[in-house]
Motif scaffolding. Structure first.
Motif, short mmCIF file in Angstrom:
data_model
loop_
_atom_site.label_atom_id
_atom_site.label_comp_id
_atom_site.label_asym_id
_atom_site.label_seq_id
_atom_site.Cartn_x
_atom_site.Cartn_y
_atom_site.Cartn_z
N GLY A 285 -51.81 -111.15 136.26
CA GLY A 285 -50.91 -111.26 137.34
C GLY A 285 -50.60 -109.86 137.68
O GLY A 285 -51.45 -108.60 137.55
N GLY A 286 -49.39 -109.90 138.42
CA GLY A 286 -48.69 -108.46 138.78
C GLY A 286 -49.21 -108.13 139.94
O GLY A 286 -50.16 -108.33 140.60
N THR A 287 -48.22 -107.46 140.86
CA THR A 287 -48.32 -107.04 142.25
C THR A 287 -48.48 -105.47 142.43
O THR A 287 -48.84 -105.14 143.28
CB THR A 287 -47.15 -107.53 142.84
OG1 THR A 287 -45.81 -106.94 142.09
CG2 THR A 287 -46.96 -109.03 143.11
N GLY A 288 -48.00 -104.83 141.24
CA GLY A 288 -47.94 -103.34 141.30
C GLY A 288 -49.43 -102.83 140.90
O GLY A 288 -50.25 -103.40 140.69
N ALA A 289 -49.19 -101.45 141.17
CA ALA A 289 -50.72 -101.04 140.74
C ALA A 289 -50.88 -100.60 139.31
O ALA A 289 -49.76 -100.30 138.75
CB ALA A 289 -50.51 -99.20 141.48
N ALA A 290 -51.98 -100.92 139.02
CA ALA A 290 -52.18 -100.84 137.25
C ALA A 290 -53.81 -100.21 137.34
O ALA A 290 -54.60 -100.59 137.87
CB ALA A 290 -51.90 -102.12 136.62
N PRO A 291 -53.80 -99.74 136.22
CA PRO A 291 -55.16 -99.13 135.69
C PRO A 291 -56.11 -100.38 135.72
O PRO A 291 -55.67 -101.42 135.05
CB PRO A 291 -55.19 -98.38 134.44
CG PRO A 291 -53.67 -98.01 134.55
CD PRO A 291 -52.92 -99.12 135.02
N SER A 363 -55.95 -104.83 147.64
CA SER A 363 -55.61 -103.67 146.61
C SER A 363 -55.31 -102.16 146.92
O SER A 363 -55.72 -101.31 146.08
CB SER A 363 -56.81 -103.63 145.52
OG SER A 363 -56.73 -105.05 144.94
N ASN A 364 -55.12 -102.07 148.07
CA ASN A 364 -54.85 -100.88 148.63
C ASN A 364 -53.42 -100.35 148.48
O ASN A 364 -52.89 -99.45 149.33
CB ASN A 364 -55.43 -100.65 150.19
CG ASN A 364 -56.88 -100.63 149.82
OD1 ASN A 364 -57.63 -99.74 149.42
ND2 ASN A 364 -57.49 -101.75 150.77
N CYS A 365 -52.53 -101.05 147.60
CA CYS A 365 -51.10 -100.90 147.66
C CYS A 365 -50.63 -99.27 147.61
O CYS A 365 -49.92 -99.07 147.90
CB CYS A 365 -50.60 -101.53 146.54
SG CYS A 365 -51.30 -103.10 146.30
N CYS A 371 -49.29 -100.11 151.60
CA CYS A 371 -49.79 -101.58 152.05
C CYS A 371 -49.79 -101.53 153.59
O CYS A 371 -48.88 -101.51 154.22
CB CYS A 371 -48.94 -102.68 151.63
SG CYS A 371 -49.12 -104.14 152.28
N PRO B 126 -59.34 -95.60 137.69
CA PRO B 126 -59.33 -96.42 138.84
C PRO B 126 -58.04 -97.20 138.65
O PRO B 126 -57.71 -97.80 137.55
CB PRO B 126 -60.48 -97.43 138.80
CG PRO B 126 -61.51 -96.70 137.89
CD PRO B 126 -60.61 -95.60 136.89
N LYS B 128 -55.45 -99.96 140.90
CA LYS B 128 -55.52 -100.56 141.85
C LYS B 128 -54.16 -101.61 142.01
O LYS B 128 -53.82 -101.82 140.80
CB LYS B 128 -56.43 -101.52 142.38
CG LYS B 128 -57.80 -100.53 142.97
CD LYS B 128 -59.00 -101.47 143.10
CE LYS B 128 -60.17 -100.81 143.48
NZ LYS B 128 -61.49 -101.85 143.60
N GLY B 129 -53.62 -102.08 143.03
CA GLY B 129 -52.47 -102.90 143.07
C GLY B 129 -53.31 -104.57 143.08
O GLY B 129 -54.24 -104.71 143.09
#
Lengths: 433, 481
Positions: A285-291, A363-365, A371, B126, B128-129
């Motif tokens: 899950g998760g809404t924030g940017a992550a690797p 996914s362009n957050c 966004c 890479p 991404k959100g």
């Protein structure tokens, strides 16, 4: 909302009108489905059905799928064994969705009317408008939302009885009064989308207002390091709990952790350190940017962590003394019910709420101004695309649809309370298709 | 004695290096022009000539910002956010570009191509959100998760830079003990061993991609990242550039029967690789002796397909200590098993023989993404020899399905600029190392050498699913337990 804004309001109003029309129109399927929308976890149908529910408060009546995704595993491999129609509860039977968040037998009793609350999304990662929308919906539904680690905008204070204050490793925006406001304080040890990696707000999103809230420098990237460098043991965590209790003796304490191999031991440790809630955040899950490497590859999906923790807490005879909340890929009312049947008390929602107010999961957050739908952005112009009242109504409608579906699921299983569903894996069936 | 000034932290300089050959756009953008014209007229009236509002476009990325706006969209700017099509369902259609999705092959899919291209282009991880988008699990690498530690983490590198995680690995002989005489002098043979700062070397390119330019790119990139590049030294590709290459990074690849090439090498290699894949049971001890007499300090590796355990032990018995084991480009061994199982078998063969710490296992084939590196090391490799990802970083096109190492056809871009290629490989190496650091950091490990064979640091879908779902009706039917 003190940022100096130089926007052309008629242009914003034009876009808002078109966007809202689009959110209503696409789920009708009159134009088919947007061909580039969706992915395995959130197929286009699931996104459109979420928009539908956010618009109407009801599950879709057309053929749109609203129960599961297309990931080929986890929740998508599970279904319920409903009773024959004659054995089900009658349609007008009262079904209780409330769950307690403090099962310890000591301290303040808090019950939420539905078995979910909103997950942490910080000011900076999302706009103040989004935080407000989530807070209003939480209040309406007698549940909570969470600040994330980015401070507590003044506009949220009127909703403080429905807001969880999060304390994470960067301590951004953590002040005595924000802990005193909080019925629940959440220690974020890790998060599922980036387990063991900490948080990161890119410099472009650290606007003057965000920096002021976080007591940092504008336009500089902010890191929440991993882990708490003051915590290397359960005893150290106990020290954290004591610290919060000193500031706010009435607060419940939640511990948000990721899902390593020993997640069961982590849960037990959290209990003995005084946590009322252990919040398991799975990796999908998760809404924030992550690797990208972290999302799929580090720590286990929530579907595996829930029964592991549930069974271990049972074997330690403490299952009824701590609340287990699960997050990380809970997308639908059916996912909520499956998570509870696997052993959670309730769930924590994030992405579903953002989709309700317009996220397409593009996914362009973190790209450019953030966004394009005004959700995960601090851009003063883009964030005006979300009116908090409109957002709150959309989330409330989604909640209404979820509640309706959950009551229906329970009724068809012959259960009068969501609490009776916890750990009932005997009511699930594994799909071999 | 080392002084504080002599310490140099390992670092790869990354520089944005955009694609040399334009690749197909990710998205196609179609606009219904009559609809757009009607919309504009209606907005001019509705907004009372407020042209700033009328010309305000839904796209933030410039897709409709050309001279005539949406009448001539610029799909190369489209990131697939879909805001335009959400706002204007009947006017704008965004589709995924089928040409883009055809990049790669059935194993190295376009999603992997996109990731490697991004890494080689930007030198960045890479990020991404909006969470994970893929399948729940799957076979091979996809059915495996790495562990993390919830609180124990004194190490953190890459982002914060306060502390250090080592990605150094050793290649060579690692005898379990040394023999000393009464004077305290070592009397046993000194082990030949070499340390490189990243757990990957560059493998020899397949014949269809080979060129003197590619050799030079590989050798120079390997030199600048302080790793090694395996390359054949018997063809025109070698002879054209051999005197210009940074030889300390080159690992000559010698086939059985080509022994004479080593005699005319012209430099002392740090490592030589002998390819015995055509005849794994051949007697090549004479060749080893010959190389060893000419280059006493050179490490000798033997290159062969993942093979049966007995053969590995036989090679150990005759003195082989460095094994380069390869699968096909899709990660399949000769018997069809996936490389994950093959690595595990090779690793455990030496563990059970009590000699694992004395040998180095290098693996290649099927390792095409940054996350495959730690997973391969957890499974039992010491280091990886990168193959197809290097070609993709250099924008090679797959011609059909490219599994077979000998017959696969890769079309390299024409006139590859040397500096461009070197930087692309440096960027790729840097980002894969950075992502390895993320995995190690999440586990709380200070060095990659400690990850080798640590299967307890991994979780497998089949095990987790059994543990979680065994009681659920219907599960056993599929699992066959």
């Amino acid at each position: 909302m003190t940022e100096e804004i130089q926007v052309h309001l008629p242009a914003i109003e034009k876009h808002v009108e078109h966007l809202r029309q689009g959110f209503s129109y696409w789920p009708t399927l009159e134009n088919g489905m947007p061909p580039a929308l969706g992915d395995y976890r959130w197929p286009a149908e699931l996104i459109l059905s979420t928009w539908y529910q956010a618009g109407t408060g009801e599950p879709p009546v057309n053929e749109l799928e609203y129960r599961s995704g297309d990931s080929g595993g986890g929740f998508d491999k599970l279904d319920f064994k409903f009773l024959p129609e004659g054995d089900q509860l009658p349609p007008d039977a009262e079904v209780d969705l409330a769950i307690p968040l403090n099962s310890s037998g000591f301290g303040r009793e808090i019950e939420i009317a539905v078995p979910w609350y909103g997950g942490g999304m910080s000011f900076g990662s999302v706009s103040e408008q989004v935080m407000l929308a989530r807070s209003m919906a939480a209040k309406e539904w007698g549940t909570f939302t969470c600040t994330g680690e980015g401070g507590y905008p003044d506009s949220l204070v009127e909703f403080k009885d429905h807001i969880i204050t999060q304390i994470a490793t960067g301590m951004f925006g953590v002040r005595e009064e924000t802990i005193q406001h909080a019925p629940i304080v959440e220690f974020k040890y890790a998060q599922g989308a980036k387990p063991g990696l900490g948080g990161h707000l890119l410099g472009d999103k650290t606007t003057v207002t965000v920096a002021k809230m976080r007591e940092s420098v504008p336009w500089v990237s902010l890191f929440s390091p991993f882990p708490f460098h003051s915590v290397y043991s359960v005893e150290d965590h106990r020290k954290h709990v004591d610290w919060v209790k000193t500031i706010n003796p009435e607060a419940l304490v939640s511990v948000k952790v990721s899902t390593p191999t020993d997640v069961d031991m982590v849960a037990v440790g959290s209990f003995y350190a005084g946590a009322h809630i252990v919040h398991l955040d799975g990796s999908y899950g998760g809404t924030g940017a992550a690797p990208e490497i972290a999302k799929k590859n580090i720590a286990m999906p929530i579907e595996f962590a829930i029964p592991k923790v549930h069974k271990y807490l049972q074997s330690e005879n403490i299952r009824d003394e701590i609340t287990v909340m699960a997050s990380g890929g809970v997308r639908t009312a059916y996912d909520i019910a499956k998570a509870i049947a696997l052993g959670a008390d309730g769930v924590v929602l994030g992405t579903a709420e953002l989709i309700a107010i317009g996220c397409t999961r593009c996914s362009n957050c973190e790209r450019g101004r953030g966004c394009p739908f005004g959700l995960t952005t601090t851009d003063p112009e883009l964030s005006l695309l979300i009116d908090p009242q409109w957002g709150a109504k959309r989330i409330s409608n989604l909640n209404a649809s979820y509640a309706k579906q959950l009551r229906d699921i329970l009724r068809r299983l012959g259960l009068k309370s969501i609490r009776d569903l916890r750990g009932r894996t005997d009511l699930l069936v594994y799909l071999n298709t | 004695m080392a002084t504080t000034n002599s310490y140099q932290r390992y670092h790869i300089d990354t520089i944005p290096t955009p694609d040399f050959v334009p690749w197909p756009n990710k998205f196609d953008v179609k606009v219904n022009r009559p609809q757009l014209a009607k919309l504009l007229i209606s907005e001019i009236i509705h907004l009372k000539g407020d042209m700033k509002a009328v010309t305000s476009r839904p796209c933030m990325y410039g897709t409709f910002s050309g001279p005539i706006g949406g009448f001539a969209p610029r799909p190369e700017h489209c990131v697939g956010c879909l805001r335009c099509t959400v706002q204007h369902p009947k006017m704008v259609t965004i589709t995924r570009n089928a040409d883009r999705e055809r990049l790669g092959d059935s194993y190295f899919t376009s999603a992997y191509v996109d990731a490697v291209s991004y890494e080689a282009d930007t030198g960045s991880i890479p990020v991404k959100g909006a969470g994970y988008r893929g399948k729940f699990g799957g076979e091979g690498w996809d059915g495996m998760w790495t562990d993390m530690s919830e609180i124990v983490r004194p190490t953190r590198d890459g982002i914060h830079g306060r502390e250090f995680i080592s990605t150094v690995v050793d290649i060579g002989e690692k005898p379990s003990y040394l023999i000393f005489n009464d004077n305290g002098e070592i009397t046993s043979a000194k082990p030949r061993i070499l340390s490189i700062p990243v757990p990957f070397i560059y493998d020899a390119p397949p014949a269809s991609a080979a060129s003197s330019t590619l050799n030079e790119i590989l050798a120079r990139a390997a030199s600048e990242t302080q790793t090694l590049a395996v390359m054949p030294i018997d063809g025109d590709e070698w002879s054209v550039v051999s005197d210009q290459l940074p030889v300390q990074s080159i690992v000559p690849l010698i086939k059985l029967g080509d022994e004479s090439t080593i005699e005319h090498l012209g430099f002392t290699p740090s490592m030589v690789e002998i390819d015995i894949s055509d005849d794994p049971n051949s007697n090549f001890q004479n060749l080893i002796s010959s190389i060893q007499s000419q280059f006493p300090d050179t490490i000798i590796a033997v290159r062969l397909p993942y093979d049966d355990p007995d053969n590995l032990l036989k090679l150990y018995e005759i003195g082989v200590r460095v094994f380069h084991l390869f699968a096909d480009f899709h990660g399949r061994g000769q018997d069809g098993r996936f490389v994950l199982d093959l690595i595990r078998e090779a690793h455990l063969t030496f563990v059970e023989a009590g000699t694992r710490d004395e040998v180095t296992l290098i693996g290649s084939g099927g390792i095409i993404a940054a996350e495959h590196v730690p997973k391969a090391i957890i499974t039992g490799l010491d280091l990886i020899a990168l193959d197809t990802p290097l070609l993709v970083a250099l924008q090679a096109q797959f011609e059909g399905d490219c599994a077979n190492r000998k017959t696969s056809q890769f079309a390299m871009p024409k006139n590859l600029p040397l500096d461009w290629g070197i930087q692309r490989l440096k960027n790729l190496t840097a980002t894969w190392r950075d992502q390895l650091l993320e995995i190690l950091g999440a586990m709380g490990l200070r060095e990659v050498r400690r990850l080798r064979g640590e299967i307890g640091r991994a979780m497998f879908q089949v095990d987790l699913e059994r543990e979680a779902f065994a009681e659920i009706e219907g599960y056993l039917v599929e699992a066959g337990d």
